[in-house]
Motif scaffolding. Structure first.
Motif, PDB file in Angstrom:
ATOM      1  N   HIS A   1       0.826  -1.203   0.000  1.00  0.00           N
ATOM      2  CA  HIS A   1       0.000   0.000   0.000  1.00  0.00           C
ATOM      3  C   HIS A   1       0.865   1.260   0.000  1.00  0.00           C
ATOM      4  CE1 HIS A   1      -3.150   2.859   1.142  1.00  0.00           C
ATOM      5  NE2 HIS A   1      -4.022   1.909   0.825  1.00  0.00           N
ATOM      6  N   HIS A   2       0.391   2.269  -0.710  1.00  0.00           N
ATOM      7  CA  HIS A   2       1.194   3.491  -0.849  1.00  0.00           C
ATOM      8  C   HIS A   2       1.382   4.242   0.460  1.00  0.00           C
ATOM      9  CE1 HIS A   2      -2.430   6.004  -0.635  1.00  0.00           C
ATOM     10  NE2 HIS A   2      -3.002   5.162  -1.481  1.00  0.00           N
ATOM     11  N   ARG A   3       0.563   3.913   1.477  1.00  0.00           N
ATOM     12  CA  ARG A   3       0.738   4.611   2.764  1.00  0.00           C
ATOM     13  C   ARG A   3       2.098   4.322   3.401  1.00  0.00           C
ATOM     14  NH1 ARG A   3      -3.183   0.709   4.221  1.00  0.00           N
ATOM     15  NH2 ARG A   3      -2.352  -0.984   5.495  1.00  0.00           N
ATOM     16  N   TYR A   4       2.733   3.220   2.993  1.00  0.00           N
ATOM     17  CA  TYR A   4       4.030   2.896   3.577  1.00  0.00           C
ATOM     18  C   TYR A   4       5.106   3.884   3.151  1.00  0.00           C
ATOM     19  CZ  TYR A   4       1.967  -1.422   5.247  1.00  0.00           C
ATOM     20  OH  TYR A   4       1.176  -2.342   5.900  1.00  0.00           O
ATOM     21  N   ALA A   5       4.860   4.664   2.140  1.00  0.00           N
ATOM     22  CA  ALA A   5       5.819   5.704   1.766  1.00  0.00           C
ATOM     23  C   ALA A   5       6.019   6.675   2.926  1.00  0.00           C
ATOM     24  CB  ALA A   5       5.339   6.442   0.521  1.00  0.00           C
ATOM     25  N   ASP A   6       4.928   7.047   3.595  1.00  0.00           N
ATOM     26  CA  ASP A   6       5.031   7.956   4.735  1.00  0.00           C
ATOM     27  C   ASP A   6       5.739   7.295   5.915  1.00  0.00           C
ATOM     28  OD1 ASP A   6       3.780  10.048   3.408  1.00  0.00           O
ATOM     29  OD2 ASP A   6       1.777   9.443   4.062  1.00  0.00           O
ATOM     30  N   ARG A   7       5.517   5.981   6.108  1.00  0.00           N
ATOM     31  CA  ARG A   7       6.204   5.284   7.194  1.00  0.00           C
ATOM     32  C   ARG A   7       7.710   5.284   6.951  1.00  0.00           C
ATOM     33  NH1 ARG A   7       3.291   1.468  10.200  1.00  0.00           N
ATOM     34  NH2 ARG A   7       5.231   1.262  11.391  1.00  0.00           N
ATOM     35  N   VAL A   8       8.116   5.099   5.710  1.00  0.00           N
ATOM     36  CA  VAL A   8       9.543   5.118   5.387  1.00  0.00           C
ATOM     37  C   VAL A   8      10.119   6.512   5.626  1.00  0.00           C
ATOM     38  CG1 VAL A   8      11.235   4.906   3.535  1.00  0.00           C
ATOM     39  CG2 VAL A   8       9.422   3.210   3.746  1.00  0.00           C
ATOM     40  N   ARG A   9       9.393   7.545   5.204  1.00  0.00           N
ATOM     41  CA  ARG A   9       9.877   8.919   5.415  1.00  0.00           C
ATOM     42  C   ARG A   9      10.066   9.213   6.900  1.00  0.00           C
ATOM     43  NH1 ARG A   9       5.723  10.148   1.361  1.00  0.00           N
ATOM     44  NH2 ARG A   9       6.731  10.633  -0.639  1.00  0.00           N
ATOM     45  N   THR A  10       9.166   8.689   7.723  1.00  0.00           N
ATOM     46  CA  THR A  10       9.268   8.917   9.162  1.00  0.00           C
ATOM     47  C   THR A  10      10.457   8.177   9.757  1.00  0.00           C
ATOM     48  OG1 THR A  10       6.872   9.218   9.345  1.00  0.00           O
ATOM     49  CG2 THR A  10       8.060   8.676  11.359  1.00  0.00           C
ATOM     50  N   SER A  11      10.653   6.932   9.327  1.00  0.00           N
ATOM     51  CA  SER A  11      11.740   6.119   9.879  1.00  0.00           C
ATOM     52  C   SER A  11      13.099   6.531   9.341  1.00  0.00           C
ATOM     53  CB  SER A  11      11.500   4.634   9.561  1.00  0.00           C
ATOM     54  OG  SER A  11      10.324   4.164  10.183  1.00  0.00           O
ATOM     55  N   LEU A  12      13.135   6.980   8.081  1.00  0.00           N
ATOM     56  CA  LEU A  12      14.398   7.338   7.435  1.00  0.00           C
ATOM     57  C   LEU A  12      14.282   8.738   6.824  1.00  0.00           C
ATOM     58  CD1 LEU A  12      15.409   4.051   5.569  1.00  0.00           C
ATOM     59  CD2 LEU A  12      16.583   5.074   7.517  1.00  0.00           C
ATOM     60  N   PRO A  13      14.413   9.780   7.633  1.00  0.00           N
ATOM     61  CA  PRO A  13      14.261  11.135   7.099  1.00  0.00           C
ATOM     62  C   PRO A  13      15.241  11.475   5.982  1.00  0.00           C
ATOM     63  CG  PRO A  13      14.212  11.149   9.509  1.00  0.00           C
ATOM     64  CD  PRO A  13      14.627   9.772   9.093  1.00  0.00           C
ATOM     65  N   ALA A  14      16.393  10.817   5.957  1.00  0.00           N
ATOM     66  CA  ALA A  14      17.394  11.117   4.928  1.00  0.00           C
ATOM     67  C   ALA A  14      17.157  10.342   3.632  1.00  0.00           C
ATOM     68  CB  ALA A  14      18.799  10.809   5.454  1.00  0.00           C
ATOM     69  N   ALA A  15      16.201   9.418   3.635  1.00  0.00           N
ATOM     70  CA  ALA A  15      15.965   8.595   2.451  1.00  0.00           C
ATOM     71  C   ALA A  15      15.297   9.405   1.343  1.00  0.00           C
ATOM     72  CB  ALA A  15      15.085   7.398   2.813  1.00  0.00           C
ATOM     73  N   LYS A  16      15.522   8.987   0.116  1.00  0.00           N
ATOM     74  CA  LYS A  16      14.825   9.553  -1.038  1.00  0.00           C
ATOM     75  C   LYS A  16      13.593   8.684  -1.280  1.00  0.00           C
ATOM     76  CE  LYS A  16      15.499  10.555  -6.008  1.00  0.00           C
ATOM     77  NZ  LYS A  16      15.088  11.966  -5.970  1.00  0.00           N
ATOM     78  N   VAL A  17      12.412   9.273  -1.183  1.00  0.00           N
ATOM     79  CA  VAL A  17      11.159   8.524  -1.313  1.00  0.00           C
ATOM     80  C   VAL A  17      10.282   9.198  -2.367  1.00  0.00           C
ATOM     81  CG1 VAL A  17       9.129   7.613  -0.123  1.00  0.00           C
ATOM     82  CG2 VAL A  17      11.286   7.860   1.121  1.00  0.00           C
ATOM     83  N   GLU A  18       9.794   8.408  -3.329  1.00  0.00           N
ATOM     84  CA  GLU A  18       8.929   8.934  -4.372  1.00  0.00           C
ATOM     85  C   GLU A  18       7.636   8.133  -4.448  1.00  0.00           C
ATOM     86  OE1 GLU A  18      12.450  10.472  -7.459  1.00  0.00           O
ATOM     87  OE2 GLU A  18      11.002   8.954  -8.074  1.00  0.00           O
ATOM     88  N   MET A  19       6.550   8.831  -4.753  1.00  0.00           N
ATOM     89  CA  MET A  19       5.266   8.203  -5.006  1.00  0.00           C
ATOM     90  C   MET A  19       4.917   8.424  -6.472  1.00  0.00           C
ATOM     91  SD  MET A  19       2.614   6.559  -4.003  1.00  0.00           S
ATOM     92  CE  MET A  19       2.765   6.685  -2.220  1.00  0.00           C
ATOM     93  N   TRP A  20       4.774   7.341  -7.225  1.00  0.00           N
ATOM     94  CA  TRP A  20       4.435   7.442  -8.630  1.00  0.00           C
ATOM     95  C   TRP A  20       2.932   7.234  -8.784  1.00  0.00           C
ATOM     96  CZ3 TRP A  20       8.781   4.644 -11.878  1.00  0.00           C
ATOM     97  CH2 TRP A  20      10.001   5.300 -11.647  1.00  0.00           C
ATOM     98  N   GLU A  21       2.260   8.251  -9.281  1.00  0.00           N
ATOM     99  CA  GLU A  21       0.803   8.244  -9.347  1.00  0.00           C
ATOM    100  C   GLU A  21       0.246   7.276 -10.388  1.00  0.00           C
ATOM    101  OE1 GLU A  21      -1.132   9.823  -7.274  1.00  0.00           O
ATOM    102  OE2 GLU A  21       0.488  10.863  -6.218  1.00  0.00           O
ATOM    103  N   ASP A  22       1.048   6.900 -11.369  1.00  0.00           N
ATOM    104  CA  ASP A  22       0.580   6.077 -12.483  1.00  0.00           C
ATOM    105  C   ASP A  22       1.230   4.708 -12.493  1.00  0.00           C
ATOM    106  OD1 ASP A  22       3.118   7.010 -12.987  1.00  0.00           O
ATOM    107  OD2 ASP A  22       2.751   7.501 -15.098  1.00  0.00           O
ATOM    108  N   CYS A  23       1.423   4.133 -11.305  1.00  0.00           N
ATOM    109  CA  CYS A  23       2.233   2.920 -11.220  1.00  0.00           C
ATOM    110  C   CYS A  23       1.619   1.896 -10.274  1.00  0.00           C
ATOM    111  CB  CYS A  23       3.639   3.293 -10.745  1.00  0.00           C
ATOM    112  SG  CYS A  23       4.824   1.945 -10.845  1.00  0.00           S
ATOM    113  N   GLY A  24       1.836   0.614 -10.601  1.00  0.00           N
ATOM    114  CA  GLY A  24       1.431  -0.493  -9.753  1.00  0.00           C
ATOM    115  C   GLY A  24       2.619  -1.063  -9.002  1.00  0.00           C
ATOM    116  N   HIS A  25       2.707  -2.410  -8.980  1.00  0.00           N
ATOM    117  CA  HIS A  25       3.685  -3.081  -8.123  1.00  0.00           C
ATOM    118  C   HIS A  25       5.020  -3.349  -8.803  1.00  0.00           C
ATOM    119  CE1 HIS A  25       4.938  -5.345  -4.644  1.00  0.00           C
ATOM    120  NE2 HIS A  25       5.142  -6.446  -5.353  1.00  0.00           N
ATOM    121  N   VAL A  26       5.060  -3.304 -10.129  1.00  0.00           N
ATOM    122  CA  VAL A  26       6.310  -3.653 -10.832  1.00  0.00           C
ATOM    123  C   VAL A  26       6.732  -2.498 -11.740  1.00  0.00           C
ATOM    124  CG1 VAL A  26       6.269  -6.160 -10.731  1.00  0.00           C
ATOM    125  CG2 VAL A  26       4.840  -5.002 -12.386  1.00  0.00           C
ATOM    126  N   PRO A  27       7.235  -1.412 -11.173  1.00  0.00           N
ATOM    127  CA  PRO A  27       7.601  -0.244 -11.987  1.00  0.00           C
ATOM    128  C   PRO A  27       8.650  -0.556 -13.035  1.00  0.00           C
ATOM    129  CG  PRO A  27       8.398  -0.007  -9.727  1.00  0.00           C
ATOM    130  CD  PRO A  27       7.460  -1.163  -9.732  1.00  0.00           C
TER     131      PRO A  27
END
Length: 416
Positions: free
Chosen positions: A367-393
């Motif tokens: 689920h895309h909500r895990y992007a926010d969990r990663v940002r919280t756990s790893l503030p220095a990480a590069k995190v992107e959400m692709w609006e037009d993408c499924g599970h195998v980019p």
């Protein structure tokens, strides 16, 4: 023809009588057979060149036999036009680029088909040489396809998949800057499938197996790119063996899933994975529907690719070892501890290697909500959400993935 690096092909080579040249090419191909590369492989390939009819290439006992006609029940069947075939055997394009461009159709075992050209010594002036590698890690044979030269990059597939799920990335990254290894994880593809005893098929065990692959191949450190479960293993590798990891890229990376928290205790006290020993009758239509479910827009992939992938899955499901590995990995992912001491998210916060995460808004498995969990756990990480993408980019948006990952690798290398 030659690959442009993004799966497209432009014509370069023209012959007066292509069918006569095709006939001669099979004779030259047999002369280039590499017995050492073939090892103990026993496989039958059918090459169907339009206008000529099928030709059978059989490999057994470290020998190659070429004969006209169609062998019964070949392991893989490759179909193409004369010009593409001549460019394949002439080294002007490799099979991965031709397949991704829709110029080479494959039926049967995709892993064997991907290995086919590695069974022959490269033609003079080949634009890119693919190699198949078998690596023994503590008694487990791991198979990989390697392309390119330079800084090592390791590609780790997801649950139930194999190295062929990373063909677009192998094609896009494997050049004169990066040596790219697409690996079959233990239990999948053409790697060994040991019984799930002890720690086997936990994410930590899988990460240690990958680390062993690096050591056995003399790779001091590498960038690790993983899709789904492969992303989870890549992260675990960064946590357990940070000195061997230059960076981690997660594509729809598996995490500790909150939605499985209630059933995790049941999974810990039971062994449902052993039900996978029983024969499984899977309908092809179900498998194809499941593959399309991985995409936001399935129409981005040619229909022939879905059919080839479905056949490959059905072949894998015939193997009890594969079914056991699949079920055990799924159980271990479901048991992942998401809260409290030594939980996934607590460990992730301590990750010291550079990480880049790509999530799909329409990913039905992570689920895309895990992007926010990663940002919280790893503030220095590069995190992107692709609006037009499924599970195998890497398959839904291969060019974008290749461009972004190359830019990321350049950035990390420039800072080392």
């Amino acid at each position: 023809m030659t690959s442009t690096g993004s799966g497209s092909i432009r014509r370069l080579h023209v012959v007066d009588d292509p069918l006569e040249e095709v006939r001669s090419s099979f004779l030259r191909l047999a002369e280039r057979f590499d017995a050492q590369e073939a090892g103990d492989l026993a496989a039958t390939f059918v090459i169907d060149v339009a206008g000529r009819g099928p030709t059978t290439v059989a490999v057994r006992d470290a020998r190659c036999f070429v004969s006209p006609g169609l062998a019964p029940d070949p392991d893989a069947r490759l179909a193409t036009d004369p010009a593409t075939w001549l460019d394949l055997v002439g080294g002007r394009v490799d099979g991965i680029a031709a397949f991704l461009a829709g110029r080479l159709n494959i039926e049967g075992d995709l892993n064997l088909a991907a290995r086919f050209e590695t069974l022959f010594r490269p033609a003079p002036g080949a634009t890119r040489v693919l190699r198949t590698r078998r690596t023994n890690v503590r008694g487990i044979e791991l198979e990989s396809i390697v392309a390119g030269t330079g800084t090592p990059v390791l590609l780790l597939h997801g649950l139930g998949a194999s190295k062929v799920s990373f063909l677009p990335t192998l094609d896009g990254l494997g050049g004169d800057r990066f040596e790219v290894h697409a690996l079959d994880l233990p239990g999948f593809g053409k790697s060994s499938k040991p019984l799930p005893a002890g720690r086997r098929y936990t994410m930590a065990w899988m990460a240690d197996a990958v680390h062993g692959y690096l050591i056995r191949n003399g790779i001091r450190s590498a960038h690790i790119v993983g899709n789904s479960m492969g992303g989870r293993i890549a992260t675990e590798l960064g946590l357990r063996h940070p000195g061997s990891v230059r960076s981690v890229v997660g594509l729809g990376s598996a995490v500790a899933f909150d939605e499985y928290r209630r059933i995790a205790p049941l999974l810990r006290v039971s062994r449902p994975q052993y039900l996978a020993v029983a024969p499984l009758r899977a309908r092809r239509a179900w498998i194809e529907a499941g593959l399309r479910h991985l995409f936001h827009d399935p129409s981005r992939l040619p229909e022939a690719n879905f059919q080839a992938a479905a056949t490959d899955v059905m072949l894998s499901l015939r193997e009890p070892g594969y079914r056991l590995a699949f079920a055990t990995c799924a159980r271990n992912l479901g048991m992942e501890k998401g809260r409290g001491r030594n939980s996934y998210w607590e460990k992730l916060a301590a990750c010291g290697v550079p990480t880049y995460w790509i999530f799909g808004r329409h990913d039905r498995l992570v689920h895309h909500r895990y992007a926010d969990r990663v940002r919280t756990s790893l503030p220095a990480a590069k995190v992107e959400m692709w609006e037009d993408c499924g599970h195998v980019p890497q398959f839904e948006h291969p060019d974008r993935v290749n461009d972004r990952v190359l830019a990321w690798l350049d950035r990390i290398e420039a800072g080392r």
